[in-house]
Design a protein around this motif. Sequence first.
Motif, PDB file in Angstrom:
ATOM      1  N   SER A  48       0.940  -1.106  -0.021  1.00  0.00           N
ATOM      2  CA  SER A  48      -0.040  -0.155   0.187  1.00  0.00           C
ATOM      3  C   SER A  48       0.858   1.352  -0.122  1.00  0.00           C
ATOM      4  O   SER A  48       1.992   1.138   0.450  1.00  0.00           O
ATOM      5  N   HIS A  49       0.233   2.143  -0.351  1.00  0.00           N
ATOM      6  CA  HIS A  49       0.940   3.545  -0.736  1.00  0.00           C
ATOM      7  C   HIS A  49       0.367   4.546   0.058  1.00  0.00           C
ATOM      8  O   HIS A  49      -0.907   4.720  -0.195  1.00  0.00           O
ATOM      9  N   VAL A  50       0.873   5.439   1.044  1.00  0.00           N
ATOM     10  CA  VAL A  50       0.145   6.337   1.643  1.00  0.00           C
ATOM     11  C   VAL A  50       1.028   7.562   1.691  1.00  0.00           C
ATOM     12  O   VAL A  50       2.359   7.634   2.066  1.00  0.00           O
ATOM     13  N   ARG A  51       0.436   8.597   1.296  1.00  0.00           N
ATOM     14  CA  ARG A  51       0.891  10.140   1.006  1.00  0.00           C
ATOM     15  C   ARG A  51       0.950  10.755   2.213  1.00  0.00           C
ATOM     16  O   ARG A  51      -0.134  10.953   2.815  1.00  0.00           O
ATOM     17  N   PHE A  52       2.065  11.526   2.684  1.00  0.00           N
ATOM     18  CA  PHE A  52       2.153  12.332   3.836  1.00  0.00           C
ATOM     19  C   PHE A  52       2.521  13.304   3.270  1.00  0.00           C
ATOM     20  O   PHE A  52       3.740  13.586   2.641  1.00  0.00           O
ATOM     21  N   LEU A  53       2.133  14.684   3.995  1.00  0.00           N
ATOM     22  CA  LEU A  53       2.569  15.949   3.821  1.00  0.00           C
ATOM     23  C   LEU A  53       3.019  16.429   2.500  1.00  0.00           C
ATOM     24  O   LEU A  53       4.328  16.915   2.344  1.00  0.00           O
ATOM     25  N   GLY A  54       2.253  15.962   1.454  1.00  0.00           N
ATOM     26  CA  GLY A  54       2.605  16.170   0.072  1.00  0.00           C
ATOM     27  C   GLY A  54       3.485  15.395  -0.677  1.00  0.00           C
ATOM     28  O   GLY A  54       2.893  14.407  -1.381  1.00  0.00           O
ATOM     29  N   ASN A  55       4.807  15.459  -0.568  1.00  0.00           N
ATOM     30  CA  ASN A  55       5.505  14.696  -1.415  1.00  0.00           C
ATOM     31  C   ASN A  55       6.125  13.251  -0.884  1.00  0.00           C
ATOM     32  O   ASN A  55       6.793  12.513  -1.374  1.00  0.00           O
ATOM     33  N   LEU A  56       5.774  13.141   0.419  1.00  0.00           N
ATOM     34  CA  LEU A  56       6.376  12.082   1.282  1.00  0.00           C
ATOM     35  C   LEU A  56       5.387  10.906   1.041  1.00  0.00           C
ATOM     36  O   LEU A  56       4.280  10.999   1.440  1.00  0.00           O
TER      37      LEU A  56
END
Length: 278
Positions: A48-56
């Motif tokens: 799974s891919h989880v996006r944090f704070l824009g580009n992370l």
Amino acid sequence: MPSTAMKKKVLLMGKSGSGKTSMRSIIFANYIARDTRRLGATIDVEHSHVRFLGNLVLNLWDCGGQDTFMENYFTSQRDNIFRNVEVLIYVFDVESRELEKDMHYYQSCLEAILQNSPDAKIFCLVHKMDLVQEDQRDLIFKEREEDLKRLSRPLECVCFRTSIWDETLYKAWSSIVYQLIPNVQQLEMNLRNFAQIIEADEVLLFERATFLRITSVWIAMAFEVTGRMVTVLPIRCLCKVISHYQCKEQRDVHRFEKISNIIKQFKLSCRAFNCPSK
């Protein structure tokens, strides 16, 4: 997904039934604790891919813990699983009846990490602590933590006690995600400036999707006495640590995780009734 995104590979490992998928579902998929009972066992590896704070972007690998899968991870899939790992999170069931096997698999993970990703950060979660009698929790966790730190050498591991039924799960995952944020010093500086401008006693920054606490700032004050003059000086804004000099005493050390949990429950309630939570 934009090519400029910064991906961080995170391995979530542990024996089958240790609670890996339940905690992942609570933190990243907006499950509540009681609903995790319907989750089935993880088969092989779930990505799974989880996006944090824009580009992370967290590239989360939830690795099934059945014996057959575990053995494959250390043999035929070894390079694929353990290459380019930023963080290994190993989950232990505190009431496991196969502790020796758990430790063996954990050591095998560490050997593979040393070979393929020697700079990876290691976190151990002693999970399901709610099943332990309250007056025994500190002792049992301390003993397990000492054993894990000893077994982890020459690598260093950070241990957390966790349960899906209280704030400890949010505390552990907030601390883990904090280690992955590349620009955290800039965030803390901006938060400090914001706190000073609005003259706040305390400012918290949460990640929008998961409500994990990213960082927090307390305004600490000192008093300078010159003759009959008393000057209030903001000496520093502290992140992660509370100073003895505070504008207002904050007695609840678990308040951040409780806020995370409350807001997330409110968001889920709004969703259930088709109400906007913004």
